[in-house]
Scaffold this active site. Structure first.
Site, PDB file in Angstrom:
ATOM      1  N   PRO A  71      16.368   8.172  72.333  1.00 28.98           N
ATOM      2  CA  PRO A  71      15.965   8.511  73.706  1.00 28.98           C
ATOM      3  C   PRO A  71      16.532   7.520  74.731  1.00 28.98           C
ATOM      4  O   PRO A  71      16.932   7.914  75.834  1.00 28.98           O
ATOM      5  CB  PRO A  71      14.429   8.430  73.654  1.00 28.98           C
ATOM      6  CG  PRO A  71      14.080   8.639  72.222  1.00 28.98           C
ATOM      7  CD  PRO A  71      15.200   8.054  71.431  1.00 28.98           C
TER       8      PRO A  71
ATOM      9  N   HIS B 198     -12.290  -4.019 101.663  1.00 27.97           N
ATOM     10  CA  HIS B 198     -11.937  -3.962 100.239  1.00 27.97           C
ATOM     11  C   HIS B 198     -11.370  -5.304  99.770  1.00 27.97           C
ATOM     12  O   HIS B 198     -10.158  -5.506  99.832  1.00 27.97           O
ATOM     13  CB  HIS B 198     -10.894  -2.873  99.997  1.00 27.97           C
ATOM     14  CG  HIS B 198     -11.426  -1.493 100.172  1.00 27.97           C
ATOM     15  ND1 HIS B 198     -11.936  -0.769  99.119  1.00 27.97           N
ATOM     16  CD2 HIS B 198     -11.554  -0.715 101.267  1.00 27.97           C
ATOM     17  CE1 HIS B 198     -12.343   0.412  99.562  1.00 27.97           C
ATOM     18  NE2 HIS B 198     -12.120   0.465 100.855  1.00 27.97           N
TER      19      HIS B 198
ATOM     20  N   GLU C 153     -10.843  -6.315  96.907  1.00 31.87           N
ATOM     21  CA  GLU C 153     -10.000  -6.200  95.701  1.00 31.87           C
ATOM     22  C   GLU C 153      -8.510  -6.215  96.026  1.00 31.87           C
ATOM     23  O   GLU C 153      -7.693  -6.565  95.179  1.00 31.87           O
ATOM     24  CB  GLU C 153     -10.353  -4.936  94.909  1.00 31.87           C
ATOM     25  CG  GLU C 153     -10.026  -3.594  95.558  1.00 31.87           C
ATOM     26  CD  GLU C 153     -11.149  -3.047  96.428  1.00 31.87           C
ATOM     27  OE1 GLU C 153     -11.955  -3.849  96.953  1.00 31.87           O
ATOM     28  OE2 GLU C 153     -11.217  -1.812  96.600  1.00 31.87           O
TER      29      GLU C 153
ATOM     30  N   CYS D 293     -17.317  -1.027 100.570  1.00 36.75           N
ATOM     31  CA  CYS D 293     -17.060   0.085 101.481  1.00 36.75           C
ATOM     32  C   CYS D 293     -18.132   1.160 101.301  1.00 36.75           C
ATOM     33  O   CYS D 293     -19.265   0.958 101.690  1.00 36.75           O
ATOM     34  CB  CYS D 293     -15.644   0.617 101.290  1.00 36.75           C
ATOM     35  SG  CYS D 293     -15.003   1.352 102.787  1.00 36.75           S
TER      36      CYS D 293
HETATM   37  N1  GLN Z   1     -16.071   7.421 102.982  1.00 35.70           N
HETATM   38  C1  GLN Z   1     -16.424   6.197 103.622  1.00 35.70           C
HETATM   39  C2  GLN Z   1     -15.802   6.066 104.984  1.00 35.70           C
HETATM   40  O1  GLN Z   1     -14.859   6.733 105.322  1.00 35.70           O
HETATM   41  C3  GLN Z   1     -16.077   5.010 102.763  1.00 35.70           C
HETATM   42  C4  GLN Z   1     -14.611   4.846 102.533  1.00 35.70           C
HETATM   43  C5  GLN Z   1     -14.299   3.895 101.420  1.00 35.70           C
HETATM   44  O2  GLN Z   1     -15.156   3.563 100.606  1.00 35.70           O
HETATM   45  N2  GLN Z   1     -13.070   3.453 101.336  1.00 35.70           N
HETATM   46  O3  GLN Z   1     -16.236   5.263 105.763  1.00 35.70           O
END
Ligand code: GLN
Length: 550
Positions: free
Chosen positions: A190, A513, A515, A378
């Protein structure tokens, strides 16, 4: 300084870890003192992955400058110090959109607009822009060689080789060398075919990175080298239990040295001590904790990629084996919180849409009532706030994302917070879903005396956002009176960025976020503290078990 380009294509099958290989080579080159940039070129027609389902595309990675990008950019930032921007990822859709905009504007002066040269020119310009004057730009071409949709990308990089020459461009082809169990043999065919296929587009691979289950035996290397014309440039990349070993594996085989030689560059030797430390720390944990991740995109590890990595990084920092238990929020709704009992900590990640929302609220309630460490990110912060509001008497409190008739919209679009008549405005049904969010790095000011302030060790941080809804300031007083602490606010003070609970050992929510800014060498303060809290929780439960059993 002239930028050199390394183009990385993939062969045989997808999901071989081209992104990790590219990022790892970037890490080694960076450790030798080179300025690197990494680019991902995606052949699909969406403008960006922002509106794509996590099932289709895995996580959407958000850059500091607020672009919604491919998850490979997350790998890049976890491996190199260079920061990615919106120029480091583009899709065929973006390229075509630019070409069509120019066509409408009349920029092509009546010419016939074609893939070659118009689309390929646009691709080349975007590559050069993303290279951002780096010494070396690593350009990853998404998809697998032979896919119809990636042809313009291959043609563009073929042209760049002609324009810039051998001294400034290098082609690395990443392929798969399968092991056929019934024959007890590994098969190089391959790889031969796919390198030949690449050749049919005018691209002769300079080096091959061969992915396989085990290390390639010498005879297989020789065979591949002979049939593909790459000489000594066959690198073996076997499956690893820890992706942060990949820079070490590539370096041991001299990949970085081959690259520099080929480019005629002289740089100090690689210093991969930090990566050795990362690998050693991961190998020798002093405790294990179970962290439950209550989400709804189950069975696909890529959907929560940066999050799982951030937990692993925190494990590396604290010498803890973090056992991530993925829990389907809908399963909680059906079976109750029994599933949460074995956990040392609970994390509710970000998300969109109503499915599983009640399960997430149940998880927050369970963590609050049982004093289990809780990190809400979030949507996970929003659900914690909704749960707390209901607990302190605002019955049927909700986010307007899920119930636009709620009497207590504790989370809502900013436009819905206040209206002169006390009525909330609705989002225009025709408004776009793509590109309408609060995105990218923003300053969060941390409140003196809060847990967040202590664990970050500074009074403000920049963290990345990706959401539409916000905590409704108007309804906060009632929550604050009852033990909710707002521990982080936006720089203008208007938006709630972090919350925590007074009467709880570790309960934190953040609207951003974290992360996206965690990496294995440093870890992220919020995740490190969360894993430490999980360790204490674990130690306590162990102790409690002992007391019961004696
Ligand atoms: N749905 C939620 C908002 O728009 C959270 C978005 C998310 O967790 N990234 O605020």
């Amino acid at each position: 300084m002239t930028t050199r380009y390394i183009f990385i294509t993939g062969g045989v099958v997808s999901s071989l870890g081209k992104g990790i290989a590219a990022a790892s080579l970037g890490a080694i080159l960076e450790s030798r003192g080179l300025k690197v940039s990494l680019l991902k070129l995606d052949p699909y027609l969406n403008l960006d992955p922002g509106t794509m389902s996590p099932y289709q595309h895995g996580e959407v990675f958000v850059t500091e400058d607020g672009a919604e990008t491919d998850l490979d950019l997350g790998h890049y930032e976890r491996f190199v110090r260079a920061k990615m921007t919106r120029n480091n990822n583009f899709t065929a859709g973006q390229i075509y959109a630019r070409v069509l905009r120019k066509e409408r504007r009349g920029d092509y002066l009546g010419g016939t607009v074609q893939v070659i040269p118009h689309v390929t020119d646009e691709i080349k310009q975007a590559i050069v822009k993303g290279a951002d004057d780096a010494d070396i730009a690593l350009v990853e071409i998404g998809g697998t060689v032979g896919d119809m949709e990636s042809l313009p990308f291959l043609e563009a990089i073929r042209q760049l080789r002609i324009e810039l020459g051998n001294q400034q461009t290098l082609f690395i082809h990443l392929t798969w060398v399968p092991y056929i169990g019934t024959a007890g043999e590994i098969k190089t065919k391959p790889t031969q075919h796919s390198t030949k296929e690449l050749g049919s587009f005018g691209i002769q691979a300079d080096m091959l990175i061969c992915r396989s289950e085990k290390e390639l035996p010498e005879h297989a290397r020789e065979k591949i080298a002979l049939y593909t014309n790459v000489g000594a440039g066959v690198i073996s990349l076997p499956d690893v239990d820890n992706i942060y070993r990949v820079p070490l594996l590539l370096h041991e085989q001299g990949l970085d040295e081959m690259v520099l030689k080929r480019f005629g560059l002289n740089y100090p030797p690689a210093d991969l001590k930090a990566w050795e430390e990362v690998v050693a720390a991961q190998k020798n944990p002093t405790a294990e904790v179970k962290v439950g991740m209550v989400g709804k995109y189950m069975g696909l590890a890529d959907s929560y990629k940066s999050l799982s990595e951030a937990l692993i990084h925190a494990g590396i920092k604290t010498h803890t084996y973090v056992n991530i238990v993925y829990i389907d929020a809908e399963a909680l709704e059906q079976h109750g919180t029994k599933l949460l009992e074995p956990l040392d900590a609970i994390l509710v990640p970000g998300g969109f849409g109503k499915r599983g929302i009640d399960g997430k609220i149940m998880a927050a309630q369970y963590a609050r009532e049982n004093n289990v460490p809780y990190l809400g990110i979030c949507l996970g912060m929003q659900t914690a706030l909704i749960e707390f509001a209901r607990h302190v008497g605002l019955k049927a409190a909700h986010s307007t994302e899920f119930d636009d008739q709620t009497p207590y919209p504790v989370v809502a679009l900013v436009t819905e917070w206040v209206t002169p008549e006390g009525r909330r405005e609705k989002r225009d049904k025709d408004s776009d879903l793509g590109g309408t969010m609060r995105l990218g790095g923003q300053t969060c000011c941390l409140v003196e005396g809060s847990k967040a302030r202590t664990l970050y060790g500074k009074d403000s941080v920049i963290e990345r956002h990706r959401h539409r809804y916000e905590v409704n300031d108007q309804l906060l007083p009632k929550l604050e009176e009852n033990g909710l602490i707002v521990s982080g606010r936006s720089a203008d003070g208007n938006l709630v960025e972090m919350i925590e609970l007074k009467d709880h050992s570790w309960f934190i929510g953040c609207q951003f976020h974290p992360e996206f800014t965690s990496n294995p060498r440093d870890g992220h303060p919020l995740f490190v503290s969360f894993v430490e809290a999980a360790r204490s929780q674990h130690a306590q439960t162990l102790h409690a078990d002992k007391v019961i059993s004696t």
